[in-house]
Enzyme design. Structure first.
Site, short mmCIF file in Angstrom:
data_model
loop_
_atom_site.label_atom_id
_atom_site.label_comp_id
_atom_site.label_asym_id
_atom_site.label_seq_id
_atom_site.Cartn_x
_atom_site.Cartn_y
_atom_site.Cartn_z
N ASN A 69 22.21 13.47 -7.56
CA ASN A 69 21.59 14.52 -6.66
C ASN A 69 21.10 15.95 -6.02
O ASN A 69 20.67 17.09 -6.58
CB ASN A 69 21.06 13.92 -5.22
N SER A 84 20.68 6.90 -1.35
CA SER A 84 20.75 8.66 -2.20
C SER A 84 21.47 9.32 -1.50
O SER A 84 22.06 10.02 -1.95
CB SER A 84 19.00 8.91 -2.33
N HIS A 121 24.31 3.36 -6.46
CA HIS A 121 23.17 4.22 -7.03
C HIS A 121 22.56 3.78 -7.62
O HIS A 121 22.80 3.97 -8.57
CB HIS A 121 23.38 5.63 -5.87
N GLU A 175 25.15 4.95 -9.94
CA GLU A 175 26.05 5.69 -9.28
C GLU A 175 26.97 4.73 -8.57
O GLU A 175 26.64 4.42 -7.32
CB GLU A 175 25.20 6.98 -8.61
#
Ligand SMILES: NC(=O)c1ccc[n+]([C@@H]2O[C@H](COP(=O)([O-])OP(=O)(O)OC[C@H]3O[C@@H](n4cnc5c(N)ncnc54)[C@H](O)[C@@H]3O)[C@@H](O)[C@H]2O)c1
Length: 284
Positions: free
Chosen positions: A192, A121, A142, A154
């Site tokens: 994120n 992550s 991801h 991702e």
């Protein structure tokens, strides 16, 4: 680039078992590599249970379920698990030292054509790629939790990732029924980098007495059409995980806008981590 048919997934936890599930359900042969038989068994049981739920909802047939499980081979050895794989995907806990050790072993034992991918992550894909002798064949894949349900992958390009590798991973993600979205390797990628400052700001709202957690979440659900409020989502992700990712953003950009809210730090110190400990911004 060779087509991907055989996949090895290292780690069968929350993300790993979901990743194994979607590859096997979509016709790939998958080796699931764990450290102990009980962890491998637990991963297979979770996949079995999730497939049964899909059968009861009539999304797949009983024979699809049986065929999916037959395509999964659990193993306890990285060298054995990766030796004939076309793609090796790592989903072990978020520790650079652990991932470094694993990718060194994978690189030494995987066929030269194999692509190496991490589900990290927040750790730099470029930095992980650099521990191998094939940084051009290294990429971030991801996935999102729960993997069988969430559509997004991702796809993160490291500094040296070849375009042909990106194209093949985008194509492979589509074969899983996912929607791949490309991004370049910067702290937090896109997901994120956008999500964590929003969660952090929601926590500042509670910290400064702007509103109660339930009201912060109501505003975002009803006013911004978010299916889940940011504080409920933070509890689901784990407040320790949110804090770790904010540190990665803060350290990576050296920008005070990523400063973790003191209330988040205090809650993590108190062991109130969200769903997994029974209490975070809400009680479970
Ligand atoms: N949980 C999430 O919502 C989420 C979402 C996206 C990405 N990620 C990332 O995915 C990765 C895995 O996270 P998770 O939540 O699935 O963790 P987890 O702790 O649930 O699972 C990790 C698994 O790896 C296994 N493992 C540890 N060392 C191993 C080794 N040497 N060889 C083989 N298996 C080993 C453990 O036994 C465990 O089953 C992390 O990098 C995390 O940042 C997590």
């Amino acid at each position: 680039m060779r087509d991907i048919k055989k996949v090895a997934v290292i780690g069968g936890g929350t993300m790993g078992n979901g990743i194994v599930h979607v590859f096997a359900q979509n016709g790939f042969d998958v080796k699931l590599i764990e450290t102990k038989q009980e962890f491998a068994d637990r991963a297979i049981n979770t996949i079995d249970k999730n497939l049964s739920r899909m059968v009861s909802k009539e999304k797949i047939s009983e024979s699809d379920k049986v065929a999916t499980l037959e395509r999964i081979q659990p193993l306890l050895s990285i060298p054995d698990g990766v030796k004939d794989a076309d793609l090796i995907l790592e989903a072990v806990p978020e520790s650079y030292d652990l991932k470094k050790k694993i990718f060194e072993q994978v690189d030494a034992n995987a066929p030269s054509h194999a692509i190496l991918a991490s589900n990290t992550s927040s750790i730099s894909i470029t930095k992980l790629a650099a521990v191998t002798k094939r940084p051009e064949k290294f990429i971030g894949m991801h996935f999102f939790n729960p993997v069988p349900v969430m559509k997004l992958v991702e796809v993160i390009n490291g500094l040296e990732t070849e375009q042909a590798v990106t194209d093949l991973i985008m194509d492979t993600s589509r074969k899983l029924g996912k929607v791949p979205v490309p991004a370049n390797d910067f702290p937090g990628f896109v997901s994120n980098r956008v999500l964590m400052p929003m969660i952090n700001e929601a926590i500042f709202c509670v910290h400064e007495g702007v509103a109660e957690p339930v009201h912060v979440d109501e505003v975002m659900k009803l006013g911004m059409a978010h299916p889940m409020g940011p504080l409920r989502l933070a509890d689901f992700i784990g407040l320790d995980v949110c804090l770790d990712i904010l540190h990665v953003l803060y350290d990576g950009f050296k920008d005070p806008k990523y400063r973790p809210c003191p209330l988040l730090v205090k809650m993590v110190d108190a062991g109130k981590l969200g769903d997994k400990t029974g209490e975070g911004f809400f009680k479970y």
